[in-house]
Design an enzyme around this catalytic site. Structure first.
Site, short mmCIF file in Angstrom:
data_model
loop_
_atom_site.label_atom_id
_atom_site.label_comp_id
_atom_site.label_asym_id
_atom_site.label_seq_id
_atom_site.Cartn_x
_atom_site.Cartn_y
_atom_site.Cartn_z
N GLU A 200 25.65 -37.26 9.17
CA GLU A 200 25.89 -36.72 10.60
C GLU A 200 25.38 -35.46 10.81
OE1 GLU A 200 30.78 -36.60 10.59
OE2 GLU A 200 30.75 -34.37 10.30
N HIS A 235 37.34 -23.81 3.46
CA HIS A 235 37.80 -24.94 3.93
C HIS A 235 39.49 -25.10 4.21
CE1 HIS A 235 33.92 -26.32 4.80
NE2 HIS A 235 33.51 -26.77 3.70
N ASN A 289 44.67 -36.08 10.84
CA ASN A 289 45.77 -35.97 9.41
C ASN A 289 47.25 -36.96 10.56
OD1 ASN A 289 44.22 -34.37 8.09
ND2 ASN A 289 44.46 -32.76 9.71
N ARG A 291 49.97 -36.71 9.37
CA ARG A 291 51.85 -35.65 9.17
C ARG A 291 51.91 -34.73 9.55
NH1 ARG A 291 48.55 -31.58 7.04
NH2 ARG A 291 46.51 -32.67 6.02
N ARG A 337 49.13 -17.46 7.19
CA ARG A 337 49.52 -18.03 5.46
C ARG A 337 49.53 -17.07 4.25
NH1 ARG A 337 47.29 -24.55 5.28
NH2 ARG A 337 47.47 -24.76 6.92
P1 ADP Z 1 37.37 -32.80 4.48
O1 ADP Z 1 38.16 -34.36 4.32
O2 ADP Z 1 36.33 -33.21 2.89
O3 ADP Z 1 38.02 -31.33 3.94
P2 ADP Z 1 36.47 -32.86 7.01
O4 ADP Z 1 35.72 -33.70 7.32
O5 ADP Z 1 37.61 -31.93 7.64
O6 ADP Z 1 36.23 -32.76 5.64
O7 ADP Z 1 34.56 -31.22 7.17
C1 ADP Z 1 35.48 -29.95 6.68
C2 ADP Z 1 34.89 -28.96 6.58
O8 ADP Z 1 33.90 -28.93 6.95
C3 ADP Z 1 35.47 -28.80 8.15
O9 ADP Z 1 36.65 -27.89 8.34
C4 ADP Z 1 34.11 -27.70 8.81
O10 ADP Z 1 34.39 -26.77 8.19
C5 ADP Z 1 33.20 -28.66 8.30
N1 ADP Z 1 32.62 -29.11 8.32
C6 ADP Z 1 32.46 -31.08 8.95
N2 ADP Z 1 31.60 -31.85 9.59
C7 ADP Z 1 30.26 -30.38 9.32
C8 ADP Z 1 29.88 -30.50 10.33
N3 ADP Z 1 28.95 -31.89 11.29
N4 ADP Z 1 28.88 -29.54 10.91
C9 ADP Z 1 29.09 -28.54 9.94
N5 ADP Z 1 30.61 -28.36 9.70
C10 ADP Z 1 31.44 -29.65 9.89
#
Ligand code: ADP
Length: 450
Positions: A200, A235, A289, A291, A337
């Site tokens: 993406e 994250h 999420n 939950r 937190r």
């Molecule tokens: P995971 O489930 O491994 O935590 P996520 O899809 O929730 O993965 O993404 C984790 C973090 O990565 C997000 O909170 C954001 O900070 C960053 N992130 C995710 N997708 C993108 C994107 N398309 N562009 C920039 N940062 C992203």
């Protein structure tokens, strides 16, 4: 209404669930590992049962044992909290098979949302804006590389089964794509037993904004406004607030209604959160999420809804008590937190709490499980609880939080309270609307200055 609940969790969330369950008149049943014999949730519940050794993999994560205790204790439902078994579809199914109500969505919804490609496809179909990219079946390197080129660099490769940032790679140049793909697939295979990825667009400097939703399985679905959780390190969310700075009522209503509509379309039931990256007025769905979230209190404070109560009522088959028009925003709430960790190196800091004094006063809520003399075990995540400040305005909430943090005493171990104080003195944070990179950049700057 249900008459009893087994709380399949520990720490602050086990205490949080117990509070509402008691108020609703449910008999509360705790489970605990050997390391949690003296834990507050064990003392708070009406009864408590040992479920195994300290490591979570041998206790809190053993679904079969939790269900066995539930049956013996006559628990009518199981509230999984967050983490542990909360997003485990097999566990939800096993609960149903054992005749115990799982407080959460249907297993099929957990499963669908657990895979990023399926979640994105479902959301796209339901009219929720997703990050542009490829999340189809094809996995040949040459095809994915072609897609990356079409999307335009930088792109992000993500494991479809991913979580915790594993199997994720940012790629800036076409020439680097194949090596990054290999790395992501290897990590995804090792971590999740599933090498599949999606590609993406990498969104440059977004904010993390998420929408709390609620559905009752009778066709009613509402949103409870948004939270801004952009202050993150690796994250992991550090500070969250509601409502999100600069989000207009129109924008909020538009994205909120899309999320509620998606819940109706996918037959969702219970509490859920749609997570988005937000940049320049556009929302990009990243995951759902299924939950209750750590940061749910900020939503509770601005809406007056007890999210855990609604979870239990909906699990009992009741209808939502609220309509969309009942959901208002009153004031502003912010949550810090509090972790047992070194505020500079971030190394975990388990050990004995020798002195403890929580903050208080108007507009301050503390959701925590610690007490003086409590031994913070090294086996679980380092969160000791949350301080949540409420005010008529964002400025007042921040002022109250600053005072609360200065009042709070936790001795014997290190905590990240100094980091929170630093952040709440940062002009960019005070102004509001920082990107998800702000905290790490501030930390890098701090390292340079020391
Ligand atoms: P995971 O489930 O491994 O935590 P996520 O899809 O929730 O993965 O993404 C984790 C973090 O990565 C997000 O909170 C954001 O900070 C960053 N992130 C995710 N997708 C993108 C994107 N398309 N562009 C920039 N940062 C992203």
């Amino acid at each position: 209404m249900l008459g009893s609940v087994l709380i399949a969790n520990r720490g602050e969330i086990a205490c949080r669930v117990a509070r509402t369950a008691k108020r609703l008149g449910l008999r509360t049943i705790a489970v605990y590992s050997e390391a949690d014999r003296g834990a507050l949730h064990v003392r708070m519940c009406d009864e408590a049962h040992a479920i195994g050794p300290a490591p979570a993999a041998e206790s809190y994560l053993v679904g079969a044992r939790v269900i066995e205790v539930a049956r013996k204790a006559g628990a009518e439902c199981i509230h999984p909290g967050y983490g542990f078994l909360s997003e485990n579809a097999e566990f939800a199914e096993a609960c149903a098979a054992a005749g115990v109500v799982f407080v959460g969505p249907p297993p099929a919804a957990i499963r669908a949302m657990g895979l990023k490609d399926r979640a994105k496809a479902l959301m796209e179909k339901a009219g929720v804006p997703v990050v542009p990219g490829y999340h189809g079946e094809r996995q040949e390197p040459s095809f994915l590389r072609e897609k990356a080129y079409e999307i335009g660099y930088p792109v992000l490769i993500k494991a479809v089964a991913g979580g915790g940032g594993k199997g994720m790679r940012r790629v800036d140049k076409h020439a680097e794509f194949e090596a990054a793909l290999e790395g992501a697939q290897r990590e995804a295979k090792a971590s999740f037993g599933d090498a599949r990825v999606l590609v993406e667009k990498y969104v440059g400097a977004p904010r993390h904004i998420e929408i709390q939703v609620f559905a009752d399985g009778h066709g009613n679905a509402i949103h409870l406004n948004e939270r801004d959780c952009s202050l993150q390190r690796r994250h992991q969310k550090v500070i969250e607030e509601a409502p999100a700075p600069e989000i207009t009522p129109r924008l909020r209503a538009r994205i909120g209604e899309r999320c509620a509509e998606a819940c109706r379309k996918i037959g969702y039931r219970g509490a859920g959160t749609f997570e988005f990256l937000y940049e320049e007025g556009e929302f990009y769905f990243i995951e759902m999420n299924t939950r209750v979230q750590v940061e749910h209190p900020v939503t509770e404070l601005i809406t007056g809804v007890d999210i855990v109560e609604e979870q239990i009522r909906v699990a009992a088959g009741e209808r939502l008590k609220y309509r969309q028009k009942d959901i208002e925003i009153r004031g502003h709430a912010i949550e810090c937190r509090i972790n047992a960790e070194d505020p500079f190196s971030f190394a975990p800091s388990p050990g004995r709490i020798t002195a403890y004094h929580p903050p208080g006063g108007p507009g301050i809520r503390v959701d925590s499980h610690i007490y003086q003399g409590y031994l913070v075990p090294p086996y679980y995540d380092s969160m000791l609880g949350k301080v949540i400040a409420y005010g008529d305005t964002r400025d007042q909430a921040i002022r109250r939080m600053r005072i609360a943090l200065s009042e709070m005493v936790v001795e014997g171990i290190k905590t990240n309270i100094p980091l929170h104080q630093e952040l709440l003195a940062d002009n960019r944070v005070i102004r509001g609307g920082v990107s998800i990179h702000h905290l790490e950049r501030a930390l890098a700057q701090r390292a340079l200055e020391r």
